[in-house]
Design a protein around this motif. Structure first.
Motif, PDB file in Angstrom:
ATOM      1  N   ILE A  95       0.576  12.168  -7.606  1.00  0.00           N
ATOM      2  CA  ILE A  95      -0.441  11.178  -7.242  1.00  0.00           C
ATOM      3  C   ILE A  95      -1.450  11.006  -8.381  1.00  0.00           C
ATOM      4  CG2 ILE A  95      -2.444  10.791  -5.747  1.00  0.00           C
ATOM      5  CD1 ILE A  95      -0.824  12.008  -3.473  1.00  0.00           C
ATOM      6  N   PHE A  98       0.293   9.083 -11.420  1.00  0.00           N
ATOM      7  CA  PHE A  98       1.083   7.850 -11.367  1.00  0.00           C
ATOM      8  C   PHE A  98       0.344   6.580 -11.825  1.00  0.00           C
ATOM      9  CE2 PHE A  98      -0.844   6.663  -7.459  1.00  0.00           C
ATOM     10  CZ  PHE A  98      -0.397   5.417  -7.100  1.00  0.00           C
ATOM     11  N   PHE A 102      -0.742   1.758 -15.109  1.00  0.00           N
ATOM     12  CA  PHE A 102      -1.269   0.559 -14.470  1.00  0.00           C
ATOM     13  C   PHE A 102      -2.010  -0.266 -15.510  1.00  0.00           C
ATOM     14  CE2 PHE A 102      -1.754   2.131  -9.808  1.00  0.00           C
ATOM     15  CZ  PHE A 102      -0.426   2.485  -9.814  1.00  0.00           C
ATOM     16  N   VAL A 106      -4.618  -4.532 -12.767  1.00  0.00           N
ATOM     17  CA  VAL A 106      -4.287  -3.886 -11.506  1.00  0.00           C
ATOM     18  C   VAL A 106      -5.379  -2.892 -11.134  1.00  0.00           C
ATOM     19  CG1 VAL A 106      -2.627  -2.371 -10.360  1.00  0.00           C
ATOM     20  CG2 VAL A 106      -1.816  -4.255 -11.771  1.00  0.00           C
ATOM     21  N   PHE A 109      -8.146  -4.649  -9.628  1.00  0.00           N
ATOM     22  CA  PHE A 109      -7.846  -5.002  -8.244  1.00  0.00           C
ATOM     23  C   PHE A 109      -8.030  -3.799  -7.320  1.00  0.00           C
ATOM     24  CE2 PHE A 109      -4.605  -6.022  -4.868  1.00  0.00           C
ATOM     25  CZ  PHE A 109      -5.348  -7.022  -4.278  1.00  0.00           C
ATOM     26  N   MET A 110      -7.634  -2.602  -7.798  1.00  0.00           N
ATOM     27  CA  MET A 110      -7.827  -1.380  -7.014  1.00  0.00           C
ATOM     28  C   MET A 110      -9.316  -1.204  -6.706  1.00  0.00           C
ATOM     29  SD  MET A 110      -4.798   0.031  -6.699  1.00  0.00           S
ATOM     30  CE  MET A 110      -4.059  -1.577  -6.620  1.00  0.00           C
ATOM     31  N   LEU A 113     -10.442  -3.580  -4.033  1.00  0.00           N
ATOM     32  CA  LEU A 113     -10.039  -3.110  -2.711  1.00  0.00           C
ATOM     33  C   LEU A 113     -10.923  -1.962  -2.230  1.00  0.00           C
ATOM     34  CD1 LEU A 113      -6.159  -3.154  -3.010  1.00  0.00           C
ATOM     35  CD2 LEU A 113      -7.561  -4.564  -1.519  1.00  0.00           C
ATOM     36  N   LEU A 114     -11.454  -1.217  -3.200  1.00  0.00           N
ATOM     37  CA  LEU A 114     -12.267  -0.052  -2.856  1.00  0.00           C
ATOM     38  C   LEU A 114     -13.723  -0.464  -2.625  1.00  0.00           C
ATOM     39  CD1 LEU A 114     -11.294   2.827  -2.607  1.00  0.00           C
ATOM     40  CD2 LEU A 114     -12.053   3.266  -4.934  1.00  0.00           C
ATOM     41  N   GLN A 118     -14.367  -7.267   0.468  1.00  0.00           N
ATOM     42  CA  GLN A 118     -13.572  -6.866   1.634  1.00  0.00           C
ATOM     43  C   GLN A 118     -13.151  -5.405   1.520  1.00  0.00           C
ATOM     44  OE1 GLN A 118     -10.936 -10.361   1.064  1.00  0.00           O
ATOM     45  NE2 GLN A 118     -10.771 -10.307   3.277  1.00  0.00           N
ATOM     46  N   TYR A 148     -10.707   5.366 -13.140  1.00  0.00           N
ATOM     47  CA  TYR A 148      -9.395   5.257 -12.500  1.00  0.00           C
ATOM     48  C   TYR A 148      -8.272   5.363 -13.519  1.00  0.00           C
ATOM     49  CZ  TYR A 148      -6.029   3.748  -8.961  1.00  0.00           C
ATOM     50  OH  TYR A 148      -4.990   3.695  -8.071  1.00  0.00           O
TER      51      TYR A 148
ATOM     52  N   VAL C  22      -5.208   7.218  -4.973  1.00  0.00           N
ATOM     53  CA  VAL C  22      -4.085   6.761  -4.156  1.00  0.00           C
ATOM     54  C   VAL C  22      -4.514   5.814  -3.043  1.00  0.00           C
ATOM     55  CG1 VAL C  22      -3.913   8.569  -2.378  1.00  0.00           C
ATOM     56  CG2 VAL C  22      -1.839   7.554  -3.322  1.00  0.00           C
ATOM     57  N   VAL C  23      -5.760   5.971  -2.549  1.00  0.00           N
ATOM     58  CA  VAL C  23      -6.175   5.139  -1.410  1.00  0.00           C
ATOM     59  C   VAL C  23      -6.140   3.644  -1.744  1.00  0.00           C
ATOM     60  CG1 VAL C  23      -8.165   4.521   0.034  1.00  0.00           C
ATOM     61  CG2 VAL C  23      -7.408   6.901  -0.108  1.00  0.00           C
ATOM     62  N   PRO C  24      -6.752   3.210  -2.855  1.00  0.00           N
ATOM     63  CA  PRO C  24      -6.682   1.769  -3.128  1.00  0.00           C
ATOM     64  C   PRO C  24      -5.253   1.280  -3.306  1.00  0.00           C
ATOM     65  CG  PRO C  24      -7.915   2.937  -4.854  1.00  0.00           C
ATOM     66  CD  PRO C  24      -7.569   3.936  -3.826  1.00  0.00           C
ATOM     67  N   ALA C  25      -4.405   2.111  -3.944  1.00  0.00           N
ATOM     68  CA  ALA C  25      -3.010   1.705  -4.117  1.00  0.00           C
ATOM     69  C   ALA C  25      -2.349   1.556  -2.747  1.00  0.00           C
ATOM     70  CB  ALA C  25      -2.266   2.722  -4.979  1.00  0.00           C
ATOM     71  N   LEU C  27      -3.917   0.954   0.092  1.00  0.00           N
ATOM     72  CA  LEU C  27      -4.516  -0.224   0.721  1.00  0.00           C
ATOM     73  C   LEU C  27      -3.800  -1.490   0.270  1.00  0.00           C
ATOM     74  CD1 LEU C  27      -8.368   0.436   0.468  1.00  0.00           C
ATOM     75  CD2 LEU C  27      -6.960   0.414   2.537  1.00  0.00           C
ATOM     76  N   SER C  28      -3.575  -1.542  -1.032  1.00  0.00           N
ATOM     77  CA  SER C  28      -2.963  -2.747  -1.585  1.00  0.00           C
ATOM     78  C   SER C  28      -1.551  -2.917  -1.053  1.00  0.00           C
ATOM     79  CB  SER C  28      -2.997  -2.672  -3.105  1.00  0.00           C
ATOM     80  OG  SER C  28      -1.776  -3.046  -3.653  1.00  0.00           O
ATOM     81  N   TYR C  37      -5.316  -9.064   6.594  1.00  0.00           N
ATOM     82  CA  TYR C  37      -5.919  -7.820   6.143  1.00  0.00           C
ATOM     83  C   TYR C  37      -7.272  -7.608   6.794  1.00  0.00           C
ATOM     84  CZ  TYR C  37      -7.768  -4.268   2.997  1.00  0.00           C
ATOM     85  OH  TYR C  37      -8.305  -3.132   2.492  1.00  0.00           O
ATOM     86  N   LEU C 230      -6.296 -12.347  -0.469  1.00  0.00           N
ATOM     87  CA  LEU C 230      -6.104 -10.924  -0.747  1.00  0.00           C
ATOM     88  C   LEU C 230      -4.686 -10.463  -0.422  1.00  0.00           C
ATOM     89  CD1 LEU C 230      -7.968  -8.590  -1.697  1.00  0.00           C
ATOM     90  CD2 LEU C 230      -8.078  -7.910   0.697  1.00  0.00           C
ATOM     91  N   ALA C 233      -2.319 -11.502  -3.236  1.00  0.00           N
ATOM     92  CA  ALA C 233      -2.567 -10.657  -4.407  1.00  0.00           C
ATOM     93  C   ALA C 233      -1.983  -9.270  -4.186  1.00  0.00           C
ATOM     94  CB  ALA C 233      -4.073 -10.576  -4.668  1.00  0.00           C
ATOM     95  N   SER C 234      -2.148  -8.749  -2.978  1.00  0.00           N
ATOM     96  CA  SER C 234      -1.642  -7.409  -2.672  1.00  0.00           C
ATOM     97  C   SER C 234      -0.117  -7.381  -2.684  1.00  0.00           C
ATOM     98  CB  SER C 234      -2.142  -6.965  -1.296  1.00  0.00           C
ATOM     99  OG  SER C 234      -3.527  -6.744  -1.359  1.00  0.00           O
ATOM    100  N   THR C 237       0.959  -7.301  -6.194  1.00  0.00           N
ATOM    101  CA  THR C 237       0.751  -5.964  -6.743  1.00  0.00           C
ATOM    102  C   THR C 237       1.832  -5.007  -6.246  1.00  0.00           C
ATOM    103  OG1 THR C 237      -1.607  -6.445  -6.615  1.00  0.00           O
ATOM    104  CG2 THR C 237      -0.987  -4.178  -7.087  1.00  0.00           C
TER     105      THR C 237
END
Lengths: 271, 354, 261
Positions: A95, A98, A102, A106, A109-110, A113-114, A118, A148, C22-25, C27-28, C37, C230, C233-234, C237
């Motif tokens: 984990i 990996f 990226f 990307v 984008f992570m 999302l965090l 949203q 990251y 790992v969480v955002p990955a 989530l995506s 979503y 979103l 986009a996800s 990804t």
């Protein structure tokens, strides 16, 4: 054909492509940088012009903060993973490494999302306190993004260095009466110093030049790569963008070269 | 054994020197002749130029201009190694990890366009000759050091080379194996009757394998001769001390005798000398009863090593004398003993140059 | 007791860091197959976004592969012989050349792209074709191939192997084909994986070099992040992850094996 000419022949394709598509463009960039209205002094504008200087300082501070934080985080986790064997360890390592390849977009984008509009953090904070915490599109978001993509790379370097550490050294220090903290401070950390320098230099150089993440998070972030991009595409200011990118290139190259002279070839290998 | 290998060229190295780009002189101008079928050993400490000379003969290095390498009188100086038809055994063996044992041995034949059945026959023959039957399909990393050495040798010999070149082929092995392979190698070289150049820093190897030994020092030849010549008639102090153990005595001469602290030692052929630098091999000195002996001394130390013993005797010469003697003789430290040396066992050396 | 506390604290910290990555990955990936979503996973699972991405962006994915394998071919053809020449030749000149070809790793992609644009921007046909992007990728990935192969050369002492093959009568080209390349294969493989992975994910250079008709996958990604909902986009990804993760796994696997031997 003699061996000598065979060797030269082997070098030929690479030499041609490097000359045509790297050396020539770099030379062109160098010349363009001095063809603006300000001539060669364009190269000084990166430190003389207040707006550019501010951006440079921003970028350096951000890269330095990324480097220091990454080193601390990666050392704790890397050493922990190298020292202990427990179920789930290899999954954790997988984990943690990996995101290595990226691309910056990307990673951006992570972060959205965090910590975006949203994002998960906003969701959680609005439930907890009613206030939605959104920071993806600021310099804090960029900092998080740089973490990251730096963390996996630095963890790998530190784990590799820790693996090569001679356990005899620690045992010797303990036989001489050193306690656990003293062993870490006097033996382990100094032995890992070259790895710190190497990994730190790469983290710093990458953070200085990273463009994709900033581009994705966009809006109001003031860092050098974004400045170069806007100068080039929006303002059409060829000379300035060329001079700035030369400046950026020289800075990152110098950081890496310095680190390499300090810690041997580890930097190049990790790069 | 009839192997169909009895061949080999005569070899001449003419005025070959080697200076590297940074100005270091690895080899002084050197001339050397090797007869067909002869095994010539290049012997010397590391950095003496022996490997450089071998690599010049091989075609891996070009000599400084003026130097020439001739195989059977034919000038091959400008030919690269792949056109010289040499067989070479490298110190690290240089076996190809991407090929099996058999493929390694057959590679040179494949290059020469030898047909497959003939290649197979030749490989079988060589596998037999070098005692590695059964290993043909192994990968190189599955072989022991000794097996690798044999494969390297088989591969070099397979092409029926004009000259076989061996660069410290036994150095990477441990002592016991080295000794066994040395005698095997000796048998093989005699069987093949091939012209061979063998580089080593190990004098025992040189003595056993060489028809002719070339002792080298600081990029130049110190002496060329048969193993016996080199051992018993060293040309100078360096050769004397490099080959085996040697007592070097410096003393005045009167009436055909060396005037030593422990007595007078008769010598041969000293007519026109007043002082001499003389060499005596430790095993040529005998221990005798003290009274009536020509030389007397006091035992300083005794080193018993099972099959023999080495005794150091002081007060005989300007320096303590080393004596190798049978393991049955018992002497004690501090004991006064007599020594006997045959006059013909003493060899005069030229006074040190420089 | 104290040891266990330290262990637990370190483990917790490590897991937090892992969660950050790992969480955002995760989530995506879930967002890419969730109907809505904003309403969460209970809105149901769907492949409609993935299909939509495929319809909109299939060409970028295809082009990315074309460029990645084109880059691989060029780095193999130019990089492997060059690595051999640089290793065998050694000396100051070789180190200098190595230094120069490694520079693109240190120099930001923006600068490189700017230089290429300034030099070749005027050659319309070249500028408009995907070869323009390929050139950038080749320059950027070349050092990884060359270094990876040179590292193996140092490991197997290829210089002596070369001399060994020469002593058996093989010409330089035969030696290169029969001995050098087969024994460099671990480095060639590692370098190839690296080159393909880097090329597939390259954005900094490509963004500057691309045209509306030569969009690669990361360009499409940036495009979708800026203008698509979103979920799309996800999903996009997600497709990228599916492409790149096998490469990463292979790289780690070979890397680990290389470390053992």
């Amino acid at each position: 054909m003699s061996h000598r000419s065979f060797v030269w022949l082997c070098l030929l394709p690479l030499s041609i492509s490097t000359a045509a598509f790297f050396l020539l463009p770099m030379a062109k960039l160098l010349i363009t940088g001095s063809e603006g209205p300000k001539g060669f002094s364009e190269y000084l504008s990166i430190v003389v012009e207040p707006r550019y200087r501010m951006t440079l300082i921003n970028t350096v501070v951000l890269a330095a903060a990324t480097t220091v934080t990454t080193l601390v985080v990666a050392t704790i986790t890397g050493m922990f993973l190298q020292r202990h064997r427990f179920p789930g360890r290899s999954l954790l390592i997988a984990i943690l490494t990996f995101p290595l390849a990226f691309p910056g977009v990307v990673v951006g984008f992570m972060i959205i999302l965090l910590a975006g509009r949203q994002g998960l953090i906003g969701e959680v904070t609005s439930r907890l306190s009613g206030d939605k915490l959104v920071f993806a599109y600021s310099i804090h978001g960029l900092f998080l993004g740089y973490l990251y993509f730096s963390i996996p790379r630095v963890i790998l370097t530190i784990m590799a260095a820790a693996q090569k550490l001679d356990p005899g050294l620690e045992e010797a220090a303990r036989s001489l009466g050193a306690g656990p903290w003293a062993v870490q401070r006097d033996v382990v950390l100094p032995a890992l110093m070259p790895a710190f320098v190497a990994a730190g230099a790469i983290a710093f150089a990458t953070a200085m030049g990273a463009f994709g993440t900033a581009f994705t998070l966009a809006t109001n972030i003031d860092v050098l790569p974004m400045l170069i991009y806007t100068e080039f595409t929006l303002a059409g200011n060829l000379a300035t963008s060329a001079a700035l990118s030369i400046g950026l290139g020289v800075i990152t190259w110098m950081i890496l070269a310095l680190a390499r002279s300090f810690s041997g070839n580890a930097v190049a290998a990790a790069g | 054994m009839k192997t169909g290998l009895e061949h080999g060229v005569s070899l001449r190295v003419e005025g070959c020197a080697k200076t590297y780009a940074d100005g270091t002189r690895a080899l002084e101008p050197t001339t050397l002749d090797v007869a067909s079928g002869e095994t010539l050993v290049l012997l010397g400490p590391s950095g003496c130029g022996k490997t450089t000379l071998l690599r010049i003969i091989a075609g891996l290095e070009t000599p400084d201009s003026g130097g020439r390498v001739l195989f059977d009188g034919k000038d091959l100086t400008s030919s690269p190694i792949e056109r010289r038809n040499v067989g070479m055994v490298f110190q690290s063996y240089a076996l190809f990890p991407n090929m099996t044992v058999a493929e390694n041995i057959a590679y040179g034949l494949k290059i020469r366009g030898v047909a497959k059945p003939e290649r197979a026959a030749r490989v079988a023959e060589l596998v037999q000759l070098t005692n590695i039957s059964g290993l043909e399909d192994r990968r190189i990393d599955q072989l022991s050091g000794g097996q690798r050495q044999r494969v390297a040798l088989a591969r070099a010999v397979a092409i029926r080379p004009s000259v076989l070149l061996l660069d410290e082929p036994l150095t990477a092995l441990d002592a016991a194996l080295r000794e066994r392979l040395r005698s095997e190698l000796n048998r093989l070289l005699r069987t093949l009757g091939i012209t061979a150049i063998y580089v080593t820093h190990d004098q025992a190897e040189a003595m056993e394998l060489g028809d002719k030994v070339v002792v080298m020092r600081k990029g130049a030849i110190a002496q060329v001769g048969s193993p016996r010549d080199i051992y018993f008639k060293p040309a100078d102090r360096f050769v004397a001390e490099f080959i085996g153990a040697a007592n070097i005595i410096e003393a005045p001469i009167e009436d055909g005798r060396l005037m030593l602290a422990g007595g007078r030692q008769p010598v041969n052929g000293s007519e026109d000398l007043t002082t001499a630098v003389a060499m005596v091999r430790p095993e040529t000195i005998r221990i005798v009863r003290s009274d009536g002996a020509a030389l007397n001394g006091v035992v300083e130390s005794v080193r018993f090593s099972g099959d023999r013993q080495r005794i150091v005797v002081r007060d005989v010469s300007d320096k303590p004398l080393v004596v190798d003697t049978a393991n049955t003789i018992e002497v004690a430290v501090g004991e006064r003993i007599g020594l006997a040396i045959a006059p013909e066992a003493i060899r005069f050396l030229p006074p040190d140059r420089r | 007791m104290r040891d266990r506390m330290i262990f637990a604290a370190q483990l917790l910290f490590t897991m937090l860091v892992a969660a950050f990555l790992v969480v955002p990955a995760g989530l995506s990936m879930t967002a890419g197959i969730t109907v809505n979503y904003f309403r969460g996973i209970q809105s149901g699972l769907t492949l409609q976004w993935v299909v939509q991405v495929w319809e909109l962006y299939a060409s970028t994915i295809l082009l990315s592969f074309v460029i990645a394998f084109g880059t691989l071919a060029v780095t193999l053809l130019a990089g492997v012989p060059a690595a051999y020449a640089l290793y065998i030749r050694g000396g100051r000149l070789s180190r200098g050349v190595e230094e120069i070809i490694t520079l693109p790793v240190a120099i930001p992609g923006l600068a490189l792209a700017l230089g290429l644009l300034l030099t070749y921007g005027g050659f319309g046909d070249f500028r408009r074709s995907w070869l323009f992007i390929l050139v950038g990728h080749v320059i950027f990935t070349m050092p990884f191939m060359v270094r990876s192969v040179m590292a193996v050369f140092a490991n197997v002492d290829v210089k002596t192997l070369d001399e060994g093959a020469a002593s058996l009568g093989a010409s330089p080209w035969r030696r290169f084909r029969d001995v050098i390349v087969p024994n460099a294969s671990p480095g060639i493989l590692a370098g190839s994986l690296m080159v393909v992975t880097l090329s597939l994910g390259e954005f900094n250079l490509t963004w500057m070099l691309h045209t509306p008709l030569t969009k690669t996958l990361p360009i499409g990604l940036a495009d979708s992040y800026a203008s698509m909902r979103l979920e799309v986009a996800s999903a996009y990804t997600l497709i990228f992850f599916i492409m790149i993760i096998p490469l990463l796994v292979a790289m780690q696997w070979f890397g680990g094996r290389g470390g053992v031997r």
